[in-house]
Scaffold this motif. Structure first.
Motif, PDB file in Angstrom:
ATOM      1  N   PHE A  59       1.110  -1.237  -0.207  1.00 40.08           N
ATOM      2  CA  PHE A  59      -0.013   0.117  -0.155  1.00 40.08           C
ATOM      3  C   PHE A  59       0.971   1.098  -0.250  1.00 40.08           C
ATOM      4  O   PHE A  59       0.483   2.198  -0.633  1.00 40.08           O
ATOM      5  CB  PHE A  59      -0.995  -0.126   1.259  1.00 40.08           C
ATOM      6  CG  PHE A  59      -1.541   1.361   1.606  1.00 40.08           C
ATOM      7  CD1 PHE A  59      -2.317   2.053   0.842  1.00 40.08           C
ATOM      8  CD2 PHE A  59      -1.220   1.935   2.775  1.00 40.08           C
ATOM      9  CE1 PHE A  59      -2.908   3.192   0.999  1.00 40.08           C
ATOM     10  CE2 PHE A  59      -1.426   3.231   3.020  1.00 40.08           C
ATOM     11  CZ  PHE A  59      -2.560   3.796   2.301  1.00 40.08           C
ATOM     12  N   LEU A  60       1.826   1.274   0.692  1.00 42.42           N
ATOM     13  CA  LEU A  60       2.611   2.279   0.853  1.00 42.42           C
ATOM     14  C   LEU A  60       3.707   2.595  -0.635  1.00 42.42           C
ATOM     15  O   LEU A  60       3.654   3.938  -0.638  1.00 42.42           O
ATOM     16  CB  LEU A  60       3.600   2.479   1.994  1.00 42.42           C
ATOM     17  CG  LEU A  60       3.234   2.045   3.460  1.00 42.42           C
ATOM     18  CD1 LEU A  60       4.344   2.159   4.405  1.00 42.42           C
ATOM     19  CD2 LEU A  60       2.388   3.529   3.905  1.00 42.42           C
ATOM     20  N   THR A 115       0.998   4.316  -2.940  1.00 42.08           N
ATOM     21  CA  THR A 115       0.687   5.534  -2.557  1.00 42.08           C
ATOM     22  C   THR A 115       1.681   6.667  -3.046  1.00 42.08           C
ATOM     23  O   THR A 115       1.458   7.527  -3.449  1.00 42.08           O
ATOM     24  CB  THR A 115       0.505   5.925  -1.136  1.00 42.08           C
ATOM     25  OG1 THR A 115       1.710   5.817  -0.398  1.00 42.08           O
ATOM     26  CG2 THR A 115      -0.520   5.202  -0.623  1.00 42.08           C
ATOM     27  N   GLU A 116       2.994   6.181  -3.627  1.00 42.85           N
ATOM     28  CA  GLU A 116       4.130   6.975  -4.116  1.00 42.85           C
ATOM     29  C   GLU A 116       4.088   7.020  -5.632  1.00 42.85           C
ATOM     30  O   GLU A 116       4.776   7.724  -6.248  1.00 42.85           O
ATOM     31  CB  GLU A 116       5.373   6.650  -3.619  1.00 42.85           C
ATOM     32  CG  GLU A 116       5.466   6.600  -1.826  1.00 42.85           C
ATOM     33  CD  GLU A 116       5.343   8.234  -1.467  1.00 42.85           C
ATOM     34  OE1 GLU A 116       5.640   9.021  -2.251  1.00 42.85           O
ATOM     35  OE2 GLU A 116       4.761   8.331  -0.409  1.00 42.85           O
ATOM     36  N   SER A 118      -8.269  13.313   5.928  1.00 42.09           N
ATOM     37  CA  SER A 118      -7.769  11.828   6.226  1.00 42.09           C
ATOM     38  C   SER A 118      -7.286  11.268   7.425  1.00 42.09           C
ATOM     39  O   SER A 118      -7.430  10.287   7.470  1.00 42.09           O
ATOM     40  CB  SER A 118      -6.336  11.881   4.983  1.00 42.09           C
ATOM     41  OG  SER A 118      -6.387  12.332   3.853  1.00 42.09           O
ATOM     42  N   GLU A 127      -7.500  -1.036   1.222  1.00 43.92           N
ATOM     43  CA  GLU A 127      -6.385   0.015   0.659  1.00 43.92           C
ATOM     44  C   GLU A 127      -5.605  -0.177  -0.378  1.00 43.92           C
ATOM     45  O   GLU A 127      -5.235   0.832  -1.355  1.00 43.92           O
ATOM     46  CB  GLU A 127      -5.519   0.654   2.129  1.00 43.92           C
ATOM     47  CG  GLU A 127      -6.359   1.419   3.003  1.00 43.92           C
ATOM     48  CD  GLU A 127      -6.684   2.832   2.972  1.00 43.92           C
ATOM     49  OE1 GLU A 127      -6.597   3.243   1.621  1.00 43.92           O
ATOM     50  OE2 GLU A 127      -7.050   3.455   3.842  1.00 43.92           O
ATOM     51  N   GLU A 187      -5.852   1.854  -3.815  1.00 46.93           N
ATOM     52  CA  GLU A 187      -4.571   2.612  -4.559  1.00 46.93           C
ATOM     53  C   GLU A 187      -4.176   2.115  -5.715  1.00 46.93           C
ATOM     54  O   GLU A 187      -3.958   2.534  -6.893  1.00 46.93           O
ATOM     55  CB  GLU A 187      -3.472   2.501  -3.692  1.00 46.93           C
ATOM     56  CG  GLU A 187      -3.545   3.247  -2.082  1.00 46.93           C
ATOM     57  CD  GLU A 187      -3.947   4.667  -2.699  1.00 46.93           C
ATOM     58  OE1 GLU A 187      -3.310   5.348  -3.193  1.00 46.93           O
ATOM     59  OE2 GLU A 187      -4.739   5.196  -1.972  1.00 46.93           O
ATOM     60  N   LYS A 235      -6.947   3.510  -8.274  1.00 52.27           N
ATOM     61  CA  LYS A 235      -6.679   4.815  -8.553  1.00 52.27           C
ATOM     62  C   LYS A 235      -5.634   5.056  -9.569  1.00 52.27           C
ATOM     63  O   LYS A 235      -5.440   5.883 -10.486  1.00 52.27           O
ATOM     64  CB  LYS A 235      -6.377   5.431  -7.066  1.00 52.27           C
ATOM     65  CG  LYS A 235      -7.463   5.751  -6.365  1.00 52.27           C
ATOM     66  CD  LYS A 235      -6.760   6.141  -4.968  1.00 52.27           C
ATOM     67  CE  LYS A 235      -8.102   6.871  -4.091  1.00 52.27           C
ATOM     68  NZ  LYS A 235      -8.885   7.855  -4.540  1.00 52.27           N
ATOM     69  N   ASN A 236      -4.416   4.251  -9.344  1.00 53.85           N
ATOM     70  CA  ASN A 236      -3.252   4.605 -10.127  1.00 53.85           C
ATOM     71  C   ASN A 236      -3.372   4.135 -11.544  1.00 53.85           C
ATOM     72  O   ASN A 236      -2.948   4.828 -12.524  1.00 53.85           O
ATOM     73  CB  ASN A 236      -2.035   3.827  -9.626  1.00 53.85           C
ATOM     74  CG  ASN A 236      -1.450   4.443  -8.296  1.00 53.85           C
ATOM     75  OD1 ASN A 236      -1.748   5.738  -8.100  1.00 53.85           O
ATOM     76  ND2 ASN A 236      -0.907   3.784  -7.589  1.00 53.85           N
ATOM     77  N   ASP A 271      -2.783  14.425  -7.626  1.00 57.34           N
ATOM     78  CA  ASP A 271      -3.696  13.911  -6.984  1.00 57.34           C
ATOM     79  C   ASP A 271      -5.251  14.099  -7.659  1.00 57.34           C
ATOM     80  O   ASP A 271      -6.032  13.300  -7.410  1.00 57.34           O
ATOM     81  CB  ASP A 271      -3.856  14.733  -5.708  1.00 57.34           C
ATOM     82  CG  ASP A 271      -5.127  13.810  -4.637  1.00 57.34           C
ATOM     83  OD1 ASP A 271      -4.767  12.552  -4.569  1.00 57.34           O
ATOM     84  OD2 ASP A 271      -6.194  14.378  -4.178  1.00 57.34           O
ATOM     85  N   ARG A 320      -6.841  10.768  -9.341  1.00 63.50           N
ATOM     86  CA  ARG A 320      -6.936   9.573  -8.549  1.00 63.50           C
ATOM     87  C   ARG A 320      -8.366   9.567  -8.042  1.00 63.50           C
ATOM     88  O   ARG A 320      -8.594   9.478  -6.777  1.00 63.50           O
ATOM     89  CB  ARG A 320      -5.877   9.712  -7.349  1.00 63.50           C
ATOM     90  CG  ARG A 320      -4.572   9.544  -7.656  1.00 63.50           C
ATOM     91  CD  ARG A 320      -3.535  10.010  -6.774  1.00 63.50           C
ATOM     92  NE  ARG A 320      -3.704   9.169  -5.537  1.00 63.50           N
ATOM     93  CZ  ARG A 320      -3.009   8.028  -5.327  1.00 63.50           C
ATOM     94  NH1 ARG A 320      -2.159   7.487  -6.569  1.00 63.50           N
ATOM     95  NH2 ARG A 320      -3.200   7.261  -4.517  1.00 63.50           N
ATOM     96  N   GLY A 365     -11.256   6.613  -1.960  1.00 64.93           N
ATOM     97  CA  GLY A 365     -10.544   6.010  -0.790  1.00 64.93           C
ATOM     98  C   GLY A 365     -11.169   6.156   0.455  1.00 64.93           C
ATOM     99  O   GLY A 365     -11.115   5.392   1.278  1.00 64.93           O
TER     100      GLY A 365
END
Length: 294
Positions: free
Chosen positions: A36-37, A40-41, A68, A115, A119, A122-123, A163, A166, A171
């Motif tokens: 997940f981390l 997000t990047e 958030s 999550e 993500e 979204k990407n 952003d 996305r 989310g």
């Protein structure tokens, strides 16, 4: 051979402990968190757009109705707090430590799996948010009716622009239903709301987290952060993962034992029966001793 026998016994004991406390599952949760981390990047797919598209011309809200941080508190902290406080009380005459461990594991699975999936969607989808034009601040003279890309944006805050791609799914919504939706099912199980003669107030307590998730979802439309289809997508995603995560560890809500999680798995998977294995060790040991005597 005695050393090998002790080693095997030790490994079996450790494997039994790992099964009993779901150590492998907790490690999987850690991998989901790392994934997940990383997601997000990542830079999302940047869809092309037209300036005359009314669906992306809404104003940009500097402050969300549900930030958030508040979303994490509602979806995660409240659920964890309720589990930690009430499990020892509800299961004071039983193995409440097992119930707490499984409950926290099930909630963590619901949140992090949701999550991770959110993500990823979204990407790769890269849908534009309703407030994207206000984020982008297109350069003067940009054609109104032609497809353009991110290069026409003049906003110096690139993070705000990025952003804006996305939007799908929401989310906040998916996380709310993953956490609060799971909590609703958990409360329903602990209070046995589907048992005959259950008081109405127990049912209302179980439904209450769902109303919280719904309010969070609606706030994302009011802030013009998401299209309504994004919110629907996020809600369905979070609810499905929450139900899967709950049912993986707990019985159906209609059962009399729905307040108790499934028992921990027993470590019984062996490629060779224990007696046969030790017999083979004894044969090897006797063979070695015979070779030395010869």
């Amino acid at each position: 051979m005695a050393f090998l026998r002790k080693t095997v016994d030790g490994l079996e004991r450790w494997a039994s402990v790992m099964h009993q406390y779901y150590i492998v599952d907790w490690v999987f949760i850690l991998f989901l968190l790392c994934g997940f981390l990383v997601l997000t990047e990542m830079t999302p797919f940047r869809s092309m757009f037209t300036l005359d598209d009314p669906s992306i011309q809404h104003p940009y809200a500097a402050n969300d109705r549900v930030s958030s941080i508040n979303g994490v508190i509602f979806s995660t902290v409240i659920g964890v707090g309720i589990i930690v406080i009430f499990v020892p009380f509800l299961h004071r005459n039983r193995n409440w430590g097992h119930v707490m461990n499984v409950s926290l594991l099930s909630l963590a699975l619901s949140l992090l799996l949701t999550e991770f999936a959110t993500e990823m969607f979204k990407n790769f989808i890269g849908r534009i948010r309703p407030d994207f034009i206000a984020r982008c601040l297109p350069a003067p003279g940009t054609p109104l009716h032609e497809l353009v890309g991110i290069e026409v944006c003049t906003n110096p805050n690139f993070q705000v622009i990025s952003d804006g791609f996305r939007s799908t799914p929401s989310g906040h919504t998916s996380n709310a239903f993953a956490g609060l939706g799971w909590l609703s099912a958990w409360i329903a199980g602990q209070l046995k709301v589907f048992q005959h003669g259950t008081e109405l107030f127990r049912t209302m307590l179980a439904i209450l987290p769902l109303f919280g998730a719904l309010i969070i979802a609606l706030s994302r439309i009011e802030d013009y952060r998401h299209h309504i289809t994004d919110v629907l997508f996020g809600g369905i995603l979070g609810a499905l993962v929450a139900w899967y995560s709950y049912r993986k560890f707990f019985p159906h809500l209609g059962k009399a034992t729905c307040n108790m999680p499934f028992p921990p798995p027993q470590f019984t998977d062996k490629t060779m029966a224990e007696s046969d294995f030790y017999d083979s060790l004894d044969e090897m040991e006797s063979g070695t001793q015979k070779a030395y005597s010869d």
